[in-house]
Scaffold this active site. Structure first.
Site, PDB file in Angstrom:
ATOM      1  N   HIS A   1       0.844  -1.198   0.000  1.00  0.00           N
ATOM      2  CA  HIS A   1       0.000   0.000   0.000  1.00  0.00           C
ATOM      3  C   HIS A   1       0.873   1.239   0.000  1.00  0.00           C
ATOM      4  CE1 HIS A   1       0.446   1.571   4.206  1.00  0.00           C
ATOM      5  NE2 HIS A   1       0.880   0.339   4.412  1.00  0.00           N
ATOM      6  N   CYS A   2       0.298   2.364  -0.434  1.00  0.00           N
ATOM      7  CA  CYS A   2       0.972   3.646  -0.337  1.00  0.00           C
ATOM      8  C   CYS A   2       0.137   4.528   0.583  1.00  0.00           C
ATOM      9  CB  CYS A   2       1.169   4.277  -1.715  1.00  0.00           C
ATOM     10  SG  CYS A   2      -0.364   4.667  -2.579  1.00  0.00           S
ATOM     11  N   ALA A   3       0.212   5.838   0.433  1.00  0.00           N
ATOM     12  CA  ALA A   3      -0.467   6.730   1.366  1.00  0.00           C
ATOM     13  C   ALA A   3      -1.985   6.659   1.256  1.00  0.00           C
ATOM     14  CB  ALA A   3      -0.008   8.174   1.135  1.00  0.00           C
TER      15      ALA A   3
ATOM     16  N   ARG B   1      -3.628   4.186  -1.316  1.00  0.00           N
ATOM     17  CA  ARG B   1      -4.093   3.082  -2.157  1.00  0.00           C
ATOM     18  C   ARG B   1      -3.630   1.713  -1.652  1.00  0.00           C
ATOM     19  NH1 ARG B   1      -3.179   5.582  -8.260  1.00  0.00           N
ATOM     20  NH2 ARG B   1      -3.456   7.757  -7.658  1.00  0.00           N
TER      21      ARG B   1
END
Length: 454
Positions: free
Chosen positions: A24-26, A28
Protein backbone atom coordinates in the site's frame (compact mmCIF):
# COMPACT_ATOMS: atom_id res chain seq x y z
CA UNK A 1 -16.37 1.50 9.00
CA UNK A 2 -15.99 -2.26 9.39
CA UNK A 3 -12.55 -3.01 7.97
CA UNK A 4 -12.84 -6.75 8.52
CA UNK A 5 -16.05 -6.85 6.49
CA UNK A 6 -14.47 -4.69 3.77
CA UNK A 7 -11.50 -7.06 3.61
CA UNK A 8 -13.74 -10.12 3.36
CA UNK A 9 -15.67 -8.57 0.48
CA UNK A 10 -12.47 -7.63 -1.36
CA UNK A 11 -10.93 -11.06 -0.86
CA UNK A 12 -14.11 -12.71 -2.09
CA UNK A 13 -14.10 -10.58 -5.26
CA UNK A 14 -10.37 -10.79 -6.02
CA UNK A 15 -9.92 -14.44 -4.88
CA UNK A 16 -6.89 -15.19 -2.72
CA UNK A 17 -5.61 -17.72 -5.28
CA UNK A 18 -5.29 -14.87 -7.79
CA UNK A 19 -3.13 -12.70 -5.48
CA UNK A 20 0.65 -12.49 -5.77
CA UNK A 21 1.50 -9.59 -3.47
CA UNK A 22 -0.14 -6.91 -1.32
CA UNK A 23 1.33 -3.49 -0.55
CA UNK A 24 0.00 0.00 0.00
CA UNK A 25 0.97 3.65 -0.34
CA UNK A 26 -0.47 6.73 1.37
CA UNK A 27 -3.96 6.30 -0.10
CA UNK A 28 -4.09 3.08 -2.16
CA UNK A 29 -4.20 -0.64 -1.46
CA UNK A 30 -2.03 -2.22 -4.18
CA UNK A 31 -2.82 -5.83 -5.01
CA UNK A 32 -0.61 -7.62 -7.54
CA UNK A 33 -2.58 -10.41 -9.19
CA UNK A 34 -1.95 -13.26 -11.62
CA UNK A 35 -4.83 -12.34 -13.92
CA UNK A 36 -6.35 -8.89 -13.54
CA UNK A 37 -9.03 -9.61 -16.15
CA UNK A 38 -10.71 -12.09 -13.81
CA UNK A 39 -11.56 -9.34 -11.30
CA UNK A 40 -14.98 -7.67 -11.38
CA UNK A 41 -14.01 -4.08 -10.64
CA UNK A 42 -17.63 -2.89 -10.65
CA UNK A 43 -18.23 -5.00 -7.53
CA UNK A 44 -15.13 -3.55 -5.87
CA UNK A 45 -16.35 0.00 -6.56
CA UNK A 46 -19.47 -0.78 -4.51
CA UNK A 47 -17.49 -1.89 -1.44
CA UNK A 48 -17.74 0.51 1.48
CA UNK A 49 -14.90 3.02 1.62
CA UNK A 50 -13.63 2.48 -1.93
CA UNK A 51 -12.98 5.88 -3.55
CA UNK A 52 -11.79 4.63 -6.93
CA UNK A 53 -9.84 1.95 -8.80
CA UNK A 54 -6.79 2.09 -11.06
CA UNK A 55 -5.44 -0.81 -13.14
CA UNK A 56 -1.71 -0.70 -13.86
CA UNK A 57 -0.32 -3.81 -15.52
CA UNK A 58 -1.14 -6.69 -13.18
CA UNK A 59 -1.54 -4.34 -10.22
CA UNK A 60 -4.97 -3.38 -8.94
CA UNK A 61 -4.86 -0.07 -7.04
CA UNK A 62 -7.88 0.38 -4.76
CA UNK A 63 -8.15 3.90 -3.35
CA UNK A 64 -9.23 4.19 0.28
CA UNK A 65 -7.73 7.58 1.15
CA UNK A 66 -6.67 7.97 4.81
CA UNK A 67 -8.25 4.61 5.75
CA UNK A 68 -5.81 2.60 3.64
CA UNK A 69 -3.59 1.50 6.56
CA UNK A 70 -6.51 -0.06 8.47
CA UNK A 71 -7.75 -1.79 5.30
CA UNK A 72 -4.23 -3.07 4.53
CA UNK A 73 -3.75 -4.45 8.03
CA UNK A 74 -7.10 -6.22 8.00
CA UNK A 75 -6.78 -7.45 4.41
CA UNK A 76 -3.26 -8.89 4.83
CA UNK A 77 -4.25 -10.54 8.11
CA UNK A 78 -7.24 -12.20 6.48
CA UNK A 79 -5.24 -13.19 3.39
CA UNK A 80 -2.44 -14.64 5.53
CA UNK A 81 -4.95 -16.71 7.52
CA UNK A 82 -6.34 -18.16 4.31
CA UNK A 83 -2.89 -18.83 2.83
CA UNK A 84 -0.44 -19.66 5.65
CA UNK A 85 1.78 -21.64 3.33
CA UNK A 86 2.55 -18.67 1.07
CA UNK A 87 5.56 -16.64 2.12
CA UNK A 88 5.67 -12.90 1.56
CA UNK A 89 9.02 -13.14 -0.22
CA UNK A 90 7.62 -15.69 -2.64
CA UNK A 91 4.68 -13.46 -3.48
CA UNK A 92 6.99 -10.50 -4.02
CA UNK A 93 9.23 -12.48 -6.35
CA UNK A 94 6.22 -13.58 -8.42
CA UNK A 95 4.75 -10.10 -8.71
CA UNK A 96 7.99 -8.34 -9.59
CA UNK A 97 8.37 -10.29 -12.80
CA UNK A 98 5.00 -9.02 -14.02
CA UNK A 99 5.68 -5.31 -13.51
CA UNK A 100 7.82 -3.21 -15.81
CA UNK A 101 11.00 -1.70 -14.39
CA UNK A 102 9.57 1.81 -14.14
CA UNK A 103 6.49 0.67 -12.21
CA UNK A 104 8.64 -1.45 -9.90
CA UNK A 105 10.95 1.48 -9.20
CA UNK A 106 8.05 3.80 -8.42
CA UNK A 107 6.37 1.23 -6.18
CA UNK A 108 9.64 0.64 -4.35
CA UNK A 109 10.26 4.36 -3.76
CA UNK A 110 6.72 4.88 -2.53
CA UNK A 111 6.93 1.99 -0.07
CA UNK A 112 10.41 2.95 1.13
CA UNK A 113 9.42 6.52 1.91
CA UNK A 114 5.93 5.80 3.21
CA UNK A 115 7.01 5.17 6.84
CA UNK A 116 8.74 8.58 6.88
CA UNK A 117 5.60 10.54 5.99
CA UNK A 118 4.07 10.79 9.50
CA UNK A 119 7.39 12.18 10.74
CA UNK A 120 7.73 14.59 7.81
CA UNK A 121 4.17 15.84 8.28
CA UNK A 122 4.33 16.17 12.06
CA UNK A 123 7.72 17.86 12.31
CA UNK A 124 6.83 20.23 9.47
CA UNK A 125 3.74 21.29 11.37
CA UNK A 126 5.74 21.67 14.59
CA UNK A 127 8.21 23.90 12.76
CA UNK A 128 5.38 26.01 11.34
CA UNK A 129 3.74 26.36 14.77
CA UNK A 130 7.08 27.38 16.27
CA UNK A 131 7.47 30.07 13.62
CA UNK A 132 3.98 31.34 14.34
CA UNK A 133 4.79 31.56 18.07
CA UNK A 134 7.85 33.66 17.27
CA UNK A 135 5.71 36.09 15.27
CA UNK A 136 2.56 36.23 17.36
CA UNK A 137 3.75 36.10 20.98
CA UNK A 138 7.34 37.17 20.48
CA UNK A 139 8.93 33.89 21.53
CA UNK A 140 12.67 34.47 21.56
CA UNK A 141 14.78 32.27 19.31
CA UNK A 142 17.32 32.20 22.14
CA UNK A 143 14.84 30.91 24.74
CA UNK A 144 15.01 27.36 26.16
CA UNK A 145 11.45 26.74 24.92
CA UNK A 146 12.39 27.61 21.33
CA UNK A 147 15.56 25.51 21.56
CA UNK A 148 13.63 22.48 22.81
CA UNK A 149 10.80 22.67 20.25
CA UNK A 150 13.22 23.39 17.42
CA UNK A 151 15.29 20.35 18.42
CA UNK A 152 12.17 18.17 18.25
CA UNK A 153 11.23 19.57 14.84
CA UNK A 154 14.73 19.24 13.35
CA UNK A 155 14.96 15.62 14.52
CA UNK A 156 12.39 14.70 11.88
CA UNK A 157 14.84 15.49 9.09
CA UNK A 158 18.25 15.16 10.73
CA UNK A 159 17.64 11.45 11.32
CA UNK A 160 16.04 10.86 7.92
CA UNK A 161 18.56 8.06 7.11
CA UNK A 162 17.11 6.02 10.00
CA UNK A 163 13.53 6.30 8.78
CA UNK A 164 14.32 5.68 5.12
CA UNK A 165 16.62 2.79 6.04
CA UNK A 166 13.77 1.14 7.95
CA UNK A 167 11.27 1.63 5.12
CA UNK A 168 13.67 0.44 2.45
CA UNK A 169 14.67 -2.71 4.35
CA UNK A 170 11.05 -3.54 5.08
CA UNK A 171 10.17 -3.18 1.41
CA UNK A 172 13.07 -5.42 0.36
CA UNK A 173 12.02 -8.14 2.82
CA UNK A 174 15.07 -8.08 5.06
CA UNK A 175 15.04 -7.37 8.78
CA UNK A 176 14.27 -3.61 9.11
CA UNK A 177 16.88 -3.37 11.85
CA UNK A 178 19.53 -3.62 9.12
CA UNK A 179 18.25 -0.40 7.59
CA UNK A 180 18.06 1.34 10.97
CA UNK A 181 21.58 0.19 11.80
CA UNK A 182 22.99 1.49 8.52
CA UNK A 183 21.30 4.86 9.06
CA UNK A 184 22.72 5.00 12.59
CA UNK A 185 26.23 4.22 11.31
CA UNK A 186 26.03 7.04 8.78
CA UNK A 187 24.91 9.46 11.51
CA UNK A 188 27.54 8.34 14.02
CA UNK A 189 29.46 11.45 15.15
CA UNK A 190 32.73 9.65 14.47
CA UNK A 191 31.76 9.16 10.80
CA UNK A 192 29.21 11.80 9.76
CA UNK A 193 31.16 14.60 8.07
CA UNK A 194 34.47 13.56 9.64
CA UNK A 195 37.64 14.24 7.63
CA UNK A 196 40.68 11.98 7.05
CA UNK A 197 39.05 8.61 7.68
CA UNK A 198 40.36 5.50 5.90
CA UNK A 199 39.99 1.74 5.93
CA UNK A 200 43.41 0.06 5.73
CA UNK A 201 44.55 2.89 3.50
CA UNK A 202 41.36 3.13 1.43
CA UNK A 203 40.07 6.70 1.80
CA UNK A 204 36.60 7.31 3.18
CA UNK A 205 35.29 10.50 1.62
CA UNK A 206 34.11 13.00 4.25
CA UNK A 207 30.37 13.21 3.68
CA UNK A 208 27.54 14.68 5.74
CA UNK A 209 24.74 12.11 5.86
CA UNK A 210 22.26 13.91 8.11
CA UNK A 211 19.17 15.18 6.24
CA UNK A 212 19.86 12.76 3.35
CA UNK A 213 17.90 9.78 2.03
CA UNK A 214 19.62 8.48 -1.09
CA UNK A 215 22.84 7.10 0.49
CA UNK A 216 21.03 4.84 2.95
CA UNK A 217 18.56 3.85 0.22
CA UNK A 218 21.39 2.61 -2.00
CA UNK A 219 23.17 0.99 0.94
CA UNK A 220 20.13 -1.02 2.01
CA UNK A 221 19.67 -2.25 -1.56
CA UNK A 222 23.22 -3.64 -1.38
CA UNK A 223 22.41 -5.24 1.97
CA UNK A 224 19.30 -6.89 0.54
CA UNK A 225 21.16 -8.22 -2.50
CA UNK A 226 23.94 -9.53 -0.26
CA UNK A 227 21.40 -11.26 1.97
CA UNK A 228 19.72 -12.87 -1.03
CA UNK A 229 23.04 -14.01 -2.52
CA UNK A 230 24.45 -15.68 0.63
CA UNK A 231 21.30 -17.03 2.28
CA UNK A 232 21.27 -20.45 0.61
CA UNK A 233 25.06 -20.74 0.53
CA UNK A 234 25.56 -20.78 4.30
CA UNK A 235 24.81 -23.88 6.42
CA UNK A 236 21.73 -23.52 8.60
CA UNK A 237 23.73 -23.85 11.84
CA UNK A 238 25.83 -20.80 10.87
CA UNK A 239 23.09 -18.58 9.42
CA UNK A 240 22.33 -16.71 12.64
CA UNK A 241 25.98 -15.76 13.04
CA UNK A 242 27.36 -15.27 9.54
CA UNK A 243 24.42 -13.72 7.70
CA UNK A 244 24.12 -10.61 9.94
CA UNK A 245 27.91 -10.23 9.99
CA UNK A 246 28.31 -10.43 6.21
CA UNK A 247 25.23 -8.30 5.42
CA UNK A 248 26.28 -5.53 7.82
CA UNK A 249 29.96 -5.64 6.79
CA UNK A 250 29.31 -5.56 3.03
CA UNK A 251 26.47 -3.05 3.21
CA UNK A 252 28.19 -0.66 5.60
CA UNK A 253 31.60 -0.68 3.94
CA UNK A 254 30.16 -0.39 0.43
CA UNK A 255 28.06 2.55 1.56
CA UNK A 256 30.92 4.38 3.28
CA UNK A 257 33.47 3.74 0.53
CA UNK A 258 31.37 4.03 -2.63
CA UNK A 259 27.62 4.54 -2.74
CA UNK A 260 27.32 6.86 0.26
CA UNK A 261 29.30 9.74 -1.24
CA UNK A 262 27.76 8.95 -4.65
CA UNK A 263 24.26 9.11 -3.13
CA UNK A 264 24.94 12.48 -1.54
CA UNK A 265 26.29 13.79 -4.83
CA UNK A 266 23.25 12.53 -6.76
CA UNK A 267 20.91 13.96 -4.13
CA UNK A 268 22.66 17.33 -4.33
CA UNK A 269 22.45 17.26 -8.13
CA UNK A 270 18.76 16.47 -7.97
CA UNK A 271 18.08 19.32 -5.56
CA UNK A 272 20.31 21.71 -7.53
CA UNK A 273 18.51 20.72 -10.73
CA UNK A 274 15.12 21.62 -9.32
CA UNK A 275 16.51 24.84 -7.86
CA UNK A 276 17.94 25.67 -11.31
CA UNK A 277 14.59 25.02 -13.00
CA UNK A 278 12.86 27.12 -10.37
CA UNK A 279 15.36 29.99 -10.74
CA UNK A 280 15.33 30.02 -14.55
CA UNK A 281 11.66 29.34 -15.37
CA UNK A 282 10.18 29.28 -11.90
CA UNK A 283 6.69 30.56 -12.48
CA UNK A 284 6.28 28.63 -15.73
CA UNK A 285 7.60 25.40 -14.19
CA UNK A 286 5.20 25.74 -11.25
CA UNK A 287 2.36 26.42 -13.69
CA UNK A 288 3.12 23.20 -15.59
CA UNK A 289 3.27 21.18 -12.37
CA UNK A 290 0.02 22.78 -11.22
CA UNK A 291 -1.69 21.87 -14.48
CA UNK A 292 -0.39 18.31 -14.78
CA UNK A 293 -0.17 17.07 -11.20
CA UNK A 294 -3.68 15.62 -11.39
CA UNK A 295 -2.53 13.33 -14.20
CA UNK A 296 0.32 12.00 -12.05
CA UNK A 297 -2.24 11.07 -9.39
CA UNK A 298 -4.45 9.38 -11.99
CA UNK A 299 -1.54 7.34 -13.30
CA UNK A 300 0.02 6.65 -9.92
CA UNK A 301 3.31 8.33 -10.91
CA UNK A 302 2.86 11.06 -8.28
CA UNK A 303 4.69 8.82 -5.80
CA UNK A 304 7.91 9.47 -7.74
CA UNK A 305 7.72 13.07 -6.50
CA UNK A 306 7.76 12.13 -2.81
CA UNK A 307 11.55 11.54 -2.54
CA UNK A 308 12.17 14.82 -4.37
CA UNK A 309 9.95 16.78 -1.99
CA UNK A 310 11.35 15.09 1.11
CA UNK A 311 14.92 15.78 -0.08
CA UNK A 312 14.09 19.44 -0.71
CA UNK A 313 12.53 19.81 2.74
CA UNK A 314 15.43 18.04 4.40
CA UNK A 315 18.18 20.05 2.69
CA UNK A 316 16.55 23.50 2.58
CA UNK A 317 13.91 23.36 5.30
CA UNK A 318 11.26 24.41 2.81
CA UNK A 319 10.17 23.88 -0.79
CA UNK A 320 9.39 26.58 -3.35
CA UNK A 321 8.63 24.28 -6.28
CA UNK A 322 6.59 21.08 -6.11
CA UNK A 323 4.62 21.51 -2.89
CA UNK A 324 3.47 25.12 -3.60
CA UNK A 325 2.50 24.11 -7.15
CA UNK A 326 0.52 21.15 -5.84
CA UNK A 327 -1.30 23.42 -3.40
CA UNK A 328 -3.15 25.17 -6.23
CA UNK A 329 -3.82 21.87 -7.98
CA UNK A 330 -5.48 20.26 -4.95
CA UNK A 331 -7.78 23.22 -4.44
CA UNK A 332 -8.64 23.53 -8.16
CA UNK A 333 -9.48 19.81 -8.36
CA UNK A 334 -11.83 20.23 -5.40
CA UNK A 335 -13.56 23.36 -6.71
CA UNK A 336 -13.92 21.90 -10.21
CA UNK A 337 -15.74 18.98 -8.58
CA UNK A 338 -17.93 21.40 -6.62
CA UNK A 339 -18.72 23.20 -9.88
CA UNK A 340 -19.93 19.90 -11.35
CA UNK A 341 -22.11 19.42 -8.27
CA UNK A 342 -23.45 22.98 -8.64
CA UNK A 343 -24.65 22.21 -12.18
CA UNK A 344 -25.86 18.68 -11.44
CA UNK A 345 -29.65 18.10 -11.43
CA UNK A 346 -29.65 14.53 -10.13
CA UNK A 347 -29.74 14.76 -6.29
CA UNK A 348 -27.96 11.43 -5.81
CA UNK A 349 -25.08 12.39 -8.11
CA UNK A 350 -24.97 15.86 -6.59
CA UNK A 351 -24.53 14.39 -3.11
CA UNK A 352 -21.65 12.19 -4.26
CA UNK A 353 -19.99 15.10 -6.06
CA UNK A 354 -20.36 17.43 -3.08
CA UNK A 355 -18.82 14.83 -0.80
CA UNK A 356 -15.86 14.35 -3.17
CA UNK A 357 -15.37 18.11 -3.52
CA UNK A 358 -15.35 18.76 0.23
CA UNK A 359 -12.95 15.84 0.72
CA UNK A 360 -10.74 17.44 -1.92
CA UNK A 361 -10.66 20.70 0.02
CA UNK A 362 -9.29 18.68 2.93
CA UNK A 363 -6.34 17.64 0.74
CA UNK A 364 -7.51 14.21 -0.49
CA UNK A 365 -8.02 14.56 -4.25
CA UNK A 366 -8.62 10.92 -5.28
CA UNK A 367 -12.43 10.92 -4.78
CA UNK A 368 -12.71 13.96 -7.05
CA UNK A 369 -10.31 12.65 -9.66
CA UNK A 370 -11.56 9.06 -9.86
CA UNK A 371 -15.18 9.64 -8.94
CA UNK A 372 -15.94 12.76 -10.96
CA UNK A 373 -13.23 14.34 -13.12
CA UNK A 374 -11.99 11.20 -14.88
CA UNK A 375 -15.47 10.90 -16.44
CA UNK A 376 -15.90 14.65 -17.10
CA UNK A 377 -13.22 16.04 -19.39
CA UNK A 378 -14.48 19.62 -19.21
CA UNK A 379 -14.28 19.59 -15.43
CA UNK A 380 -10.84 17.99 -15.63
CA UNK A 381 -9.69 20.76 -17.97
CA UNK A 382 -11.19 23.32 -15.60
CA UNK A 383 -9.16 21.90 -12.71
CA UNK A 384 -6.02 22.01 -14.86
CA UNK A 385 -6.60 25.68 -15.67
CA UNK A 386 -7.09 26.48 -11.99
CA UNK A 387 -4.00 24.47 -11.02
CA UNK A 388 -1.91 26.21 -13.69
CA UNK A 389 -2.97 29.69 -12.57
CA UNK A 390 -2.36 28.79 -8.93
CA UNK A 391 1.08 27.37 -9.78
CA UNK A 392 2.04 30.48 -11.75
CA UNK A 393 0.98 32.73 -8.87
CA UNK A 394 2.96 30.58 -6.42
CA UNK A 395 5.99 30.86 -8.71
CA UNK A 396 5.74 34.62 -9.20
CA UNK A 397 5.40 35.23 -5.45
CA UNK A 398 8.10 32.65 -4.58
CA UNK A 399 5.71 30.90 -2.23
CA UNK A 400 7.33 28.43 0.16
CA UNK A 401 5.99 25.57 2.24
CA UNK A 402 7.77 23.48 4.84
CA UNK A 403 5.61 20.37 5.07
CA UNK A 404 3.76 17.77 3.06
CA UNK A 405 0.31 17.36 4.54
CA UNK A 406 -2.78 15.26 3.96
CA UNK A 407 -5.23 17.70 5.39
CA UNK A 408 -6.25 21.29 4.70
CA UNK A 409 -3.34 22.09 2.40
CA UNK A 410 -1.17 25.13 2.76
CA UNK A 411 -2.43 27.32 5.56
CA UNK A 412 -0.95 25.52 8.55
CA UNK A 413 2.33 24.75 6.81
CA UNK A 414 3.45 28.04 5.24
CA UNK A 415 7.04 29.00 5.96
CA UNK A 416 6.57 32.43 7.56
CA UNK A 417 9.79 33.16 9.40
CA UNK A 418 12.53 30.99 7.97
CA UNK A 419 15.08 33.10 6.01
CA UNK A 420 14.71 34.40 3.37
CA UNK A 421 11.01 34.38 4.27
CA UNK A 422 9.89 36.68 7.07
CA UNK A 423 6.71 38.10 8.51
CA UNK A 424 3.28 37.02 7.37
CA UNK A 425 3.79 37.81 3.67
CA UNK A 426 4.35 34.20 2.70
CA UNK A 427 1.16 33.11 4.46
CA UNK A 428 -0.82 35.84 2.73
CA UNK A 429 0.44 34.69 -0.66
CA UNK A 430 -0.45 31.13 0.27
CA UNK A 431 -4.00 32.21 1.00
CA UNK A 432 -4.04 34.07 -2.31
CA UNK A 433 -2.94 30.91 -4.19
CA UNK A 434 -5.72 28.93 -2.52
CA UNK A 435 -8.39 31.53 -3.29
CA UNK A 436 -7.27 32.23 -6.86
CA UNK A 437 -6.74 28.62 -7.93
CA UNK A 438 -10.01 27.59 -6.32
CA UNK A 439 -11.97 30.41 -7.95
CA UNK A 440 -10.41 29.84 -11.37
CA UNK A 441 -10.98 26.08 -11.17
CA UNK A 442 -14.65 26.59 -10.28
CA UNK A 443 -15.36 29.32 -12.86
CA UNK A 444 -13.38 27.61 -15.65
CA UNK A 445 -15.37 24.42 -15.13
CA UNK A 446 -18.68 26.31 -15.16
CA UNK A 447 -17.66 28.13 -18.35
CA UNK A 448 -16.46 25.00 -20.18
CA UNK A 449 -19.52 22.95 -19.27
CA UNK A 450 -22.03 25.68 -20.15
CA UNK A 451 -20.19 26.42 -23.38
CA UNK A 452 -20.49 22.75 -24.31
CA UNK A 453 -24.24 22.91 -23.73
CA UNK A 454 -24.78 25.90 -26.01
Amino acid sequence: MNFELISKELLDIIDSRNIDNITHCATRLRVNVKNINEIDTTRIEKVEGVLGIVKQGNTLQIIFGPNVQQVYDSFTLLYGADNPEIKTSDRNNNSKSKENLFSRALSFLAAAFLPTMPIVVATGLISAILNILVLTIGLSTESPTYTLINAIASTGFYFLPLYVGYGCAKQLNINPIYGIFLGAVLLNQSINGVENLNLFGLPVVATTYSYTALPVLLGVIIMAQTHKFIYNKIPSYLKDVLIPLIVIAVGTLATLLIVGPLGVILGDWMTDGFVFIHDKIGWLALGLVGALFGFTVLTGTNKALVPIMVTSLATQGYDTFLIPAMLGTNIAIATATLAVAYLEKDPIKKGTQLSAGVTGLMGISEPSLFGVLINDRKALYGSMIGGAVGGILAGITNLAQNSIVSGIPGLPTMVISIPPYSGLTNMYWGIAVIVVSGAVGFLATIFLKKRGQS
